[in-house]
Design an enzyme around this catalytic site. Structure first.
Site, PDB file in Angstrom:
ATOM      1  N   ASP A 233      -0.238   1.488   5.120  1.00 20.22           N
ATOM      2  CA  ASP A 233      -0.143   2.942   5.000  1.00 20.22           C
ATOM      3  C   ASP A 233       1.179   3.483   5.504  1.00 20.22           C
ATOM      4  O   ASP A 233       1.703   3.040   6.520  1.00 20.22           O
ATOM      5  CB  ASP A 233      -1.273   3.614   5.790  1.00 20.22           C
ATOM      6  CG  ASP A 233      -2.591   3.489   5.059  1.00 20.22           C
ATOM      7  OD1 ASP A 233      -2.592   3.701   3.840  1.00 20.22           O
ATOM      8  OD2 ASP A 233      -3.605   3.169   5.704  1.00 20.22           O
TER       9      ASP A 233
ATOM     10  N   GLU B 173     -11.747   9.919  -3.027  1.00 20.13           N
ATOM     11  CA  GLU B 173     -11.634   8.776  -2.129  1.00 20.13           C
ATOM     12  C   GLU B 173     -11.573   9.314  -0.704  1.00 20.13           C
ATOM     13  O   GLU B 173     -10.906  10.305  -0.436  1.00 20.13           O
ATOM     14  CB  GLU B 173     -10.337   7.997  -2.410  1.00 20.13           C
ATOM     15  CG  GLU B 173     -10.360   7.241  -3.726  1.00 20.13           C
ATOM     16  CD  GLU B 173      -9.054   6.487  -3.984  1.00 20.13           C
ATOM     17  OE1 GLU B 173      -8.837   6.087  -5.133  1.00 20.13           O
ATOM     18  OE2 GLU B 173      -8.248   6.330  -3.035  1.00 20.13           O
TER      19      GLU B 173
END
Lengths: 266, 411
Positions: A60, A49
């Site tokens: 995040d 990824e």
């Protein structure tokens, strides 16, 4: 024809182990280095990824934020991200590559143009963090038309009924978020509990490739061996931060880290 | 794209949460889908519940203090020699700004949801302060996310937040201002949505937060409508309502009773932060024609670069220092119901100076932007025009900035 992502999972199943998925940010810490990292960790990882950085990330944790800000400071643009994938896919041991990021970047670029560019660059899948089901139906279709796997996300807050609908409209892979957390959080739920939730997905669709992410490090990964695939992201981003701090080469550091992760799941 | 009459504007979205088919929505992580659905159901139930509304009205009356005054600024009117200028003194509200209305609704919802604490963002510190006040009143815990740059420049409000027993969580990422505080607050909620109630401090965010905020601040125009009728015997037929716009919570509240009027009758003017005169940076996505971006869960006009990264903003006023704006204001701009303009830092300071010299009021730097526009247009209009400015915040929080900029500060 089976997708590269599907083939990667099949290979792992034959070897009786989960697929190892890594997450690094394109352009961290430089465009050149992030490409080298991808090539180097391909030795052990099954699916890569690659994050495309956005400067207002709402899901995040600090590790991935650091990586994203570093990449942006070094001037990463979407066109560079596509170039990195293109160059990576030309390398001899290239693995399936999934781009991951926030919808704003796709929206600004234009959905159609973005997906087309993904296809041209050899991107195999897409994870858009903030485009949940059912709002992603059209975009998901667009991906499918271009042979790109749109990865649906599931979380502990996803009801069973919703899970069923999401899985029904999913492509080659779904991503289970292990706990209520942003990326890089400490594992606050026991692996047993996480696997219990995870098995709900497998009960709905046995054949669906379902990976687990969030809170997975070299300390916790062995506990999740039963899953189809496991994603390690923040730990690797931290590895890059640490090696920069110590003036070491992040490529070597990441290669070692991914090797160690792999050794724990075979 | 059209405004429907007789329906609150906050409710004029489609099933996906979009106004005018393209502004707003719910761009959220899967984890937040359920908490947001739960909050939506709870809010829709509560707003139909007579007891809930009764309790709220009681709090508005006895805790916030209602109505906040509508006063004529006679000296300013005489000085400018044109339109008659009024101020709606929303800064009279307990705590000193309009943010109290939204904070009350959130605390009530938090209680109903049986959650023990709230998290919220703040720029100017007013939203944080109001959440900390109501948290204390309702016996709830409270975490306030605030950029470190704003912590430095809005000290009086930070002191108040801490005094009320709430925790300030300093945000050091990005530009260290409101945009980062909202991002961090959402991140916190992703991890703690099972325990915490989140309140966003303005008319921004995923659809439900836009609705809760607009539902709350609408109190301002309910009062204003009555006050105008009392003052003039009817709604004046050349009326201009001027409000500063950052996220746009006070502007929505100030205008919400008046959207159905013709714009020739009641003109709605939103004033954004133009930033320093000689800077390229600003916080004026509506008036400087920024493109649409997805930020904090919604699609809205937003200052950004060609790749989609959110641009840094600059403004003397923390409360307006936000790159995006409410989906509702985007909608109002596109349908032409409201007009958006900007005032520079210099114009805001000059307006503050003039207004405080002539009148017994002391608006904060956010409404000073709105006053700057009133000062610009009033001399061009005759006295049959009524200009009302929403003085939505008190200047005490800007004491240090004003002292530094203008040499002194007095109340």
């Amino acid at each position: 024809m089976k997708s590269e992502i599907n083939l990667a999972f099949e290979k792992c199943k034959k070897e009786n182990r989960p697929a190892l998925l890594t997450y690094t940010v394109a352009g961290d810490n430089t465009k050149k280095k992030s490409l080298e990292i991808l090539k180097s960790i391909s030795e052990y990882a099954d699916i890569l990824e690659l994050g495309f950085a956005h400067n207002a990330p709402t899901a995040d944790g600090p590790q991935i934020q650091n990586s994203s800000y570093r990449a942006l400071k070094n001037g990463i643009k979407l066109k560079d991200v596509f170039q990195i994938v293109k160059n990576y896919k030309k390398s001899k041991n290239a693995k399936p590559c999934i781009l991951m990021g926030y919808y704003q970047m796709v929206y600004r670029y234009g959905e159609k143009k973005f997906v087309k560019k993904c296809k041209q660059s050899g991107v195999n899948g897409l994870i858009i963090v903030d485009l949940p089901f059912p709002d992603n139906k059209e975009f998901s279709k667009l991906c499918k038309k271009n042979s790109i796997t749109f990865v649906q996300l599931l979380s502990p807050t996803t009801s069973k009924e919703r899970m069923r609908k999401i899985i029904a409209s999913s492509h080659d892979m779904v991503y289970y978020i292990s706990m209520l957390s942003i990326t890089g959080g400490k594992l606050k739920v026991s692996p047993k509990k996480i696997l219990e939730n995870y098995s709900k997905i497998k009960r709905i669709s046995k054949s669906k490739n379902a990976v687990i992410g969030f809170g997975i490090t070299n300390k916790t990964i062995a506990a999740f061996k039963k899953a189809d695939g496991l994603v390690v992201g923040s730990a690797l981003c931290k590895g890059i931060s640490d090696s920069i701090k110590k003036r070491q080469n992040p490529v070597i550091k990441l290669n070692r880290m991914v090797k160690e992760l792999k050794s724990k799941i075979i | 794209m059209k405004i429907k009459k007789g329906i609150p504007l906050i409710d004029q979205h489609d099933k996906n949460g979009f106004y005018g088919g393209k502004f707003g929505g719910n761009y959220i992580a899967e984890t937040l889908k359920k908490p947001i659905d739960d909050l939506t159901k709870l809010f829709e139930k509560c707003r139909k519940d007579k007891n809930f509304i009764k309790e709220r009205d009681n709090l508005y009356e006895n805790y916030v203090g209602k109505p906040t005054r509508l006063i004529k600024l006679q000296n300013l009117t005489d000085h400018l020699g044109g339109a008659q200028i009024y101020a709606k003194m929303v800064s009279d509200a307990n705590g000193g700004a309009h943010k109290i209305y939204n904070a009350i609704t959130h605390a009530m919802l938090c209680k109903k949801a049986k959650k023990k604490y709230m998290c919220t963002d703040t720029g100017a510190g007013y939203n944080g302060k109001m959440f900390s006040m109501v948290a204390k009143k309702f016996g709830l815990g409270c975490k306030v996310f605030m950029g470190t740059r704003d912590i430095e420049r809005q000290k009086p409000n930070c002191d108040a937040i801490r005094k009320n027993g709430a925790e300030i969580i300093p945000v050091t990422s990005g530009s260290k201002t409101l945009v980062d505080a909202v991002s961090e607050c959402i991140r916190y909620w992703v991890s703690n949505c099972d325990k915490a109630h989140m309140g966003i401090g303005s008319l921004v965010g995923p659809n439900i937060f836009v609705k809760i905020c607009g539902f709350s601040t609408a109190q301002i125009s309910r009062e204003l409508k009555i006050q105008l009728e009392e003052e003039f015997g009817e709604i004046p037929n050349k009326l201009k309502l001027i409000n500063c716009v950052g996220g746009g919570s006070s502007a929505y509240g100030f205008w919400s009773e008046f959207f159905d009027y013709d714009k020739k009758h009641i003109e709605l003017i939103g004033v954004e932060a133009g930033g320093p005169k000689n800077s390229k940076l600003h916080a004026a996505p509506l008036s400087k024609n920024s493109k649409i971006a997805i930020l904090h869960g919604a699609a809205a006009y937003c200052v950004q670069d060609s790749d989609g990264q959110i641009n840094e903003t600059e403004s003397c006023s923390s409360g307006l220092d936000y790159p995006s704006c409410s989906p509702i204001h985007c909608f109002l701009k596109d349908v032409g119901r409201a007009r958006y303009t900007f005032a520079t830092d210099e114009e805001a300071f000059a307006a503050y100076k003039l207004v405080t010299e002539l009148e017994e009021i002391s608006p904060s730097l956010e409404p000073a932007h709105a006053f700057a526009e009133a000062i610009k247009i009033a001399p061009k209009l005759d006295e049959s025009n009524i200009v009302v400015v929403d003085s939505c915040g008190d200047s005490i929080k800007d004491m240090d900035i004003i002292k530094k900029r203008l040499g002194s500060y007095s109340r």
